[in-house]
Design a protein around this motif. Structure first.
Motif, PDB file in Angstrom:
ATOM      1  N   UNK A   1       0.809  -1.040  -0.066  1.00  0.00           N
ATOM      2  CA  UNK A   1      -0.059  -0.225   0.225  1.00  0.00           C
ATOM      3  C   UNK A   1       0.803   0.823   0.292  1.00  0.00           C
ATOM      4  N   UNK A   2       1.551   1.281   1.015  1.00  0.00           N
ATOM      5  CA  UNK A   2       2.973   2.561   1.196  1.00  0.00           C
ATOM      6  C   UNK A   2       3.623   2.722  -0.703  1.00  0.00           C
ATOM      7  N   UNK A   3       4.014   1.927  -0.460  1.00  0.00           N
ATOM      8  CA  UNK A   3       4.225   1.444  -2.245  1.00  0.00           C
ATOM      9  C   UNK A   3       3.526   2.293  -3.768  1.00  0.00           C
ATOM     10  N   UNK A   4       2.510   2.084  -3.666  1.00  0.00           N
ATOM     11  CA  UNK A   4       1.914   1.984  -4.806  1.00  0.00           C
ATOM     12  C   UNK A   4       1.117   4.010  -4.222  1.00  0.00           C
ATOM     13  N   UNK A   5       1.137   3.829  -2.786  1.00  0.00           N
ATOM     14  CA  UNK A   5       0.855   5.572  -2.877  1.00  0.00           C
ATOM     15  C   UNK A   5       1.672   6.596  -2.828  1.00  0.00           C
ATOM     16  N   UNK A   6       3.196   5.738  -2.782  1.00  0.00           N
ATOM     17  CA  UNK A   6       4.041   6.866  -2.804  1.00  0.00           C
ATOM     18  C   UNK A   6       4.146   6.602  -4.873  1.00  0.00           C
ATOM     19  N   UNK A   7       4.418   5.750  -5.577  1.00  0.00           N
ATOM     20  CA  UNK A   7       4.108   5.605  -6.928  1.00  0.00           C
ATOM     21  C   UNK A   7       3.098   7.217  -7.599  1.00  0.00           C
ATOM     22  N   UNK A   8       1.689   7.272  -6.534  1.00  0.00           N
ATOM     23  CA  UNK A   8       1.056   8.046  -6.732  1.00  0.00           C
ATOM     24  C   UNK A   8       1.202   9.169  -6.462  1.00  0.00           C
ATOM     25  N   UNK A   9       1.986   9.844  -5.886  1.00  0.00           N
ATOM     26  CA  UNK A   9       2.386  10.609  -5.250  1.00  0.00           C
ATOM     27  C   UNK A   9       3.106  11.432  -6.436  1.00  0.00           C
ATOM     28  N   UNK A  10       4.357  10.486  -7.289  1.00  0.00           N
ATOM     29  CA  UNK A  10       5.150  11.759  -8.044  1.00  0.00           C
ATOM     30  C   UNK A  10       3.859  11.216  -9.696  1.00  0.00           C
ATOM     31  N   UNK A  11       3.839  10.481  -9.729  1.00  0.00           N
ATOM     32  CA  UNK A  11       2.775  10.768 -11.007  1.00  0.00           C
ATOM     33  C   UNK A  11       1.857  11.891 -10.443  1.00  0.00           C
ATOM     34  N   UNK A  12       1.485  12.181  -9.738  1.00  0.00           N
ATOM     35  CA  UNK A  12       0.830  13.391  -9.270  1.00  0.00           C
ATOM     36  C   UNK A  12       1.495  14.615  -9.349  1.00  0.00           C
ATOM     37  N   UNK A  13       2.710  14.419  -8.996  1.00  0.00           N
ATOM     38  CA  UNK A  13       3.237  15.525  -8.989  1.00  0.00           C
ATOM     39  C   UNK A  13       3.806  16.178 -10.105  1.00  0.00           C
ATOM     40  N   UNK A  14       3.364  15.151 -11.372  1.00  0.00           N
ATOM     41  CA  UNK A  14       4.176  15.556 -12.401  1.00  0.00           C
ATOM     42  C   UNK A  14       2.475  16.076 -13.134  1.00  0.00           C
ATOM     43  N   UNK A  15       1.598  15.690 -12.808  1.00  0.00           N
ATOM     44  CA  UNK A  15       0.074  15.374 -13.253  1.00  0.00           C
ATOM     45  C   UNK A  15      -0.007  17.595 -13.308  1.00  0.00           C
ATOM     46  N   UNK A  16       0.079  17.141 -11.779  1.00  0.00           N
ATOM     47  CA  UNK A  16      -0.373  19.073 -10.871  1.00  0.00           C
ATOM     48  C   UNK A  16       0.214  19.905 -12.140  1.00  0.00           C
ATOM     49  N   UNK A  17       1.707  19.931 -12.752  1.00  0.00           N
ATOM     50  CA  UNK A  17       1.987  21.509 -13.326  1.00  0.00           C
ATOM     51  C   UNK A  17       1.097  20.915 -14.391  1.00  0.00           C
ATOM     52  N   UNK A  18       1.173  19.515 -14.963  1.00  0.00           N
ATOM     53  CA  UNK A  18      -0.086  19.397 -16.504  1.00  0.00           C
ATOM     54  C   UNK A  18      -1.310  20.164 -16.830  1.00  0.00           C
ATOM     55  N   UNK A  19      -2.100  19.311 -15.331  1.00  0.00           N
ATOM     56  CA  UNK A  19      -3.268  20.138 -14.757  1.00  0.00           C
ATOM     57  C   UNK A  19      -3.646  21.692 -14.557  1.00  0.00           C
ATOM     58  N   UNK A  20      -2.612  22.326 -14.271  1.00  0.00           N
ATOM     59  CA  UNK A  20      -2.269  23.941 -14.304  1.00  0.00           C
ATOM     60  C   UNK A  20      -2.481  24.807 -15.524  1.00  0.00           C
ATOM     61  N   UNK A  21      -1.824  24.234 -16.542  1.00  0.00           N
ATOM     62  CA  UNK A  21      -2.025  24.146 -17.635  1.00  0.00           C
ATOM     63  C   UNK A  21      -3.105  23.921 -18.286  1.00  0.00           C
ATOM     64  N   UNK A  22      -3.608  23.019 -18.262  1.00  0.00           N
ATOM     65  CA  UNK A  22      -4.931  22.088 -18.961  1.00  0.00           C
ATOM     66  C   UNK A  22      -5.936  22.331 -18.429  1.00  0.00           C
ATOM     67  N   UNK A  23      -6.414  22.509 -16.999  1.00  0.00           N
ATOM     68  CA  UNK A  23      -7.528  23.043 -16.284  1.00  0.00           C
ATOM     69  C   UNK A  23      -8.171  22.067 -16.282  1.00  0.00           C
ATOM     70  N   UNK A  24      -8.412  20.332 -16.272  1.00  0.00           N
ATOM     71  CA  UNK A  24      -9.150  19.400 -16.753  1.00  0.00           C
ATOM     72  C   UNK A  24     -10.273  18.753 -15.361  1.00  0.00           C
ATOM     73  N   UNK A  25     -11.095  18.125 -15.881  1.00  0.00           N
ATOM     74  CA  UNK A  25     -11.942  17.442 -14.804  1.00  0.00           C
ATOM     75  C   UNK A  25     -11.844  16.795 -14.194  1.00  0.00           C
ATOM     76  N   UNK A  26     -10.903  15.792 -14.985  1.00  0.00           N
ATOM     77  CA  UNK A  26     -11.109  14.573 -15.259  1.00  0.00           C
ATOM     78  C   UNK A  26     -10.188  13.885 -14.884  1.00  0.00           C
ATOM     79  N   UNK A  27      -8.733  13.492 -14.066  1.00  0.00           N
ATOM     80  CA  UNK A  27      -8.068  12.694 -14.229  1.00  0.00           C
ATOM     81  C   UNK A  27      -8.313  10.524 -14.231  1.00  0.00           C
TER      82      UNK A  27
END
Length: 401
Positions: A302-328
């Motif tokens: 569970x911890x490993x998957x959560x950590x992986x999600x945080x790393x993915x989400x950190x990259x997605x945050x920048x893209x989200x700031x540019x595109x303003x999506x409603x869904x991931x």
């Protein structure tokens, strides 16, 4: 149908809307279509003319009843043509080939997946794709001439000329998968990278139906992405937009298979997940086993998957700031893990602008491992889709879906 620009995208959306309404209602007059779509008389008339010209709809010889029982001349009814044949959706993954045949209404006729080491055998893989396609056609009683369109997904970047690029799949580099398939079957495919097709699949048939702006994440052997903006897939100037896994996250990181250094994929992937956890477990781990452990409440998985999600989400945050999506939408081999999705959610809340993060819903894909093949079917059925193929050579005319 129109391809580029916002006007082209709007017209394609209006055409799809008319077809969708006719699928549900059967036969309707032009006036009925105006009322149900909210479009103007001239717009509906223009759309119907185009659909008539393309053979997607027909006019019924028997007329309908005047609106609200009036005594005027009964209107001519429009209905979908009785479409024949099939379309083919092909998903070539790193370790599998999946082929599906669908009717023009997108209903699956036959589908089959086989295990295959695709990465090191491009020509053998395309041989297997062709033979599997022929097997399904024979079993379903169809011939190659009955195939109205083909969508083909490949696990690597494909440029607008249909050529495999970068070093992600070195043995495939420079290959034109559509040409390879055409040489074996005579069928012309629309080619996309697999994560692009995952996005199209979830948009057309999955959890993203009805959404216009979203990011699709494929978490599997590698990390891929598909961007949907205003209801359309963003492919970029050379066709390789959405390479989420190859965003640099560590300037001093290890070399990536793409030739860059410190990419997200060097830190987050299926093989990385297994290698990270293996020393703490006596049994031989696989990605499915790690997911089972996490579902059972295992703290390490569970911890490993959560950590992986945080790393993915950190990259997605920048893209989200540019595109303003409603869904991931998170798909792929381990994208459905709640711990991974929770990590993505946490990172978006922390790193994206507050109003941007608040607008985003993070969900697991509804189609699972079939997202890519369903996306290939969506591409094969969509005359407005833009995808790579043999240079200057038109595809067989697909039908509206």
């Amino acid at each position: 149908m129109a391809h580029g620009g916002s006007l082209g995208g709007l017209r394609a959306a209006n055409l799809a809307l008319v077809v969708s309404i006719l699928e549900q209602a059967g036969s309707l007059s032009r006036a009925d279509l105006m009322r149900r779509t909210g479009l103007s008389r001239s717009t509906v008339s223009s759309l119907v003319v185009q659909l008539l010209d393309e053979g997607v709809v027909v006019e019924r010889l028997d007329r309908g009843t005047p609106y609200k029982g009036g005594s005027g001349r009964p209107p001519i009814l429009i209905e979908l043509a009785t479409l024949t044949g099939v379309v083919a959706g092909i998903d070539v993954g790193h370790r599998h080939v999946r082929v599906a045949l669908a009717r023009p209404d997108s209903a699956i006729v036959l589908e089959r997946s086989v295990t295959l080491d695709v990465d090191d055998s491009p020509h053998g893989s395309m041989d297997r794709v062709a033979s599997l396609l022929d097997e399904l056609l024979e079993e379903s009683g169809h011939r190659r001439d009955d195939v109205r369109g083909v969508g083909l997904g490949i696990p690597g970047p494909v440029d607008r000329e249909g050529r495999m690029t970068s070093g992600i799949l070195p043995t495939w580099r420079g290959l034109r998968p559509a040409d390879e398939l055409a040489g074996r079957t005579g069928l012309i495919a629309r080619v996309h990278n697999d994560a692009h097709l995952g996005a199209r699949g979830e948009l057309a048939y999955g959890v993203a139906r009805g959404h216009r702006d979203l990011i699709y994440v494929k978490a599997s052997t590698g990390i891929g992405g598909g961007l949907i903006v205003d209801g359309r897939l963003v492919t970029g100037s050379t066709g390789i937009a959405g390479e989420l896994g190859h965003v640099q996250v560590d300037v001093n990181g290890v070399m990536c298979r793409c030739g860059s250094r410190g990419c997200l994929e060097t830190e987050v992937s299926g093989p990385k997940l297994v290698s990270l956890l293996q020393p703490a477990y006596d049994e031989q781990l696989t990605v499915p086993r790690v997911l089972e452990l996490a579902e059972a409440g295992d703290a390490g998985a569970t911890r490993a998957l959560n950590d992986f999600g945080r790393r993915i989400g950190r990259v997605l945050a920048t893209i989200a700031n540019l595109l303003n999506p409603g869904l991931v939408v998170v798909g792929g081999a381990f994208g459905g893990a709640p711990a991974l999705q929770a990590g993505i959610r946490d990172a978006l809340d922390r790193y994206a602008q507050p109003t941007t993060a608040a607008a985003i819903t993070v969900v697991g894909g509804a189609l699972g491992e079939r997202a890519e093949v369903m996306g290939a079917i969506a591409v094969a059925l969509d005359p407005a889709s833009e995808a790579a193929g043999p240079a200057d050579e038109p595809s067989r005319s697909p039908v509206a879906g």
